[in-house]
Motif scaffolding. Structure first.
Motif, mmCIF file in Angstrom:
data_model
loop_
_atom_site.group_PDB
_atom_site.id
_atom_site.type_symbol
_atom_site.label_atom_id
_atom_site.label_comp_id
_atom_site.label_asym_id
_atom_site.label_seq_id
_atom_site.Cartn_x
_atom_site.Cartn_y
_atom_site.Cartn_z
ATOM 1 N N MET A 140 -0.091 23.579 9.554
ATOM 2 C CA MET A 140 -0.325 24.278 10.814
ATOM 3 C C MET A 140 0.137 25.724 10.707
ATOM 4 N N THR A 141 -0.357 26.556 11.603
ATOM 5 C CA THR A 141 -0.034 27.987 11.561
ATOM 6 C C THR A 141 1.451 28.230 11.781
ATOM 7 N N LEU A 142 2.037 27.561 12.775
ATOM 8 C CA LEU A 142 3.425 27.807 13.159
ATOM 9 C C LEU A 142 4.339 26.720 12.611
ATOM 10 N N THR A 143 5.422 27.150 11.972
ATOM 11 C CA THR A 143 6.435 26.224 11.486
ATOM 12 C C THR A 143 7.373 25.823 12.625
ATOM 13 N N ASP A 144 8.231 24.870 12.356
ATOM 14 C CA ASP A 144 9.232 24.494 13.363
ATOM 15 C C ASP A 144 10.114 25.686 13.720
#
Length: 264
Positions: free
Chosen positions: A1-5
């Motif tokens: 996904m584009t955004l990590t945690d």
């Protein structure tokens, strides 16, 4: 996904995250060229840059559609707002072109963007559940350095706005009626609420919580700055009683005084 945690934690705390290179350079350069064609000013004649800002609607062309549909962005929209809850744009809305002039533009106050027009109203409102608007997006359509009129962001201010809006309930409030309070939120700089500049390369996109307080500023550089600031509009309204997204959870955090990581 584009955004990590880690990115999602940053968005919850600060109210904004930058997607670098979200739109490829060839596409964004073509978008900017199309915008120049719509302006009276010339890119090669600084003497024609007499006004501090020009606003023009982005055309519905393949390049603008490609920018709006960037896979990196659509993945991030799903992560921040929720799959199936937002409307896919086919253009980038209104574009503000800021020129390096000595003239003040008089549109540099701290604010948030309104989101809906109530029946019979002549001005736009906003409410505590951010009716109709899922995100504020800052598309950099030119390179933007510190002197190139980058949008000023009051980092973390998205957590201050829900408390201001809560007394107005779902009916919401005319943005002009709370302009002074929003300007006060933006004008207060603390270690928890630093000012951040939305700088970057053409094709970068800053995704912002709809309640993030921000402001324009004068251009002190040498080349015109192109920025579009569309909203990501909702197909399914946020439900603050059952928050399912980072945007909703941040609203709950701001309303309750909890940290974003514990809200929801």
């Amino acid at each position: 996904m584009t955004l990590t945690d880690t990115d999602l934690e940053t968005f919850a705390r600060d109210g904004h995250i930058a997607i670098r290179g979200a739109v490829d350079r060839a596409t964004v350069d073509d978008c900017r060229a199309q915008l120049w064609d719509l302006l009276a000013e010339s890119p090669d004649d600084p003497l024609s840059w007499t006004e501090p800002v020009r606003r023009v609607d982005s055309p519905m062309t393949p390049s603008f559609a490609a920018a709006a549909r960037s896979p990196a962005l659509t993945e991030a929209y799903d992560q921040l707002v929720g799959p199936g809850r937002w409307t896919q744009r086919i253009e980038l809305g209104n574009v503000a072109v800021r020129f390096p002039t000595a003239t003040e533009s008089r549109d540099t106050g701290w604010h948030i963007d309104a989101s809906f027009l109530p029946p019979g109203a002549s001005r736009y409102f906003v409410n505590v559940s951010s009716r109709d608007r899922g995100l504020l997006m800052l598309f950099l359509l030119s390179d933007v350095g510190d002197d190139d009129a980058p949008t000023r962001i009051r980092s973390g201010s998205h957590l201050d706005v829900p408390h201001l809006l809560a007394p107005f309930g779902e009916a919401g409030v005319d943005m002009f009626d709370i302009a002074g309070e929003l300007d006060a939120i933006g004008s207060r700089e603390t270690p928890e609420r630093p000012e951040v500049l939305a700088t970057g390369a053409a094709g970068d996109v800053h995704l912002c919580h709809p309640f993030l307080v921000h402001a324009a500023q004068q251009h002190r550089g040498t080349r015109p700055r192109f920025l579009s600031q569309p909203g990501l509009m909702l197909t399914e309204q946020f439900d603050l009683d059952h928050p399912r997204s980072p945007v909703e959870q941040a609203i709950i955090a701001g309303s309750s005084g909890l940290s974003p990581s514990t809200a929801g």
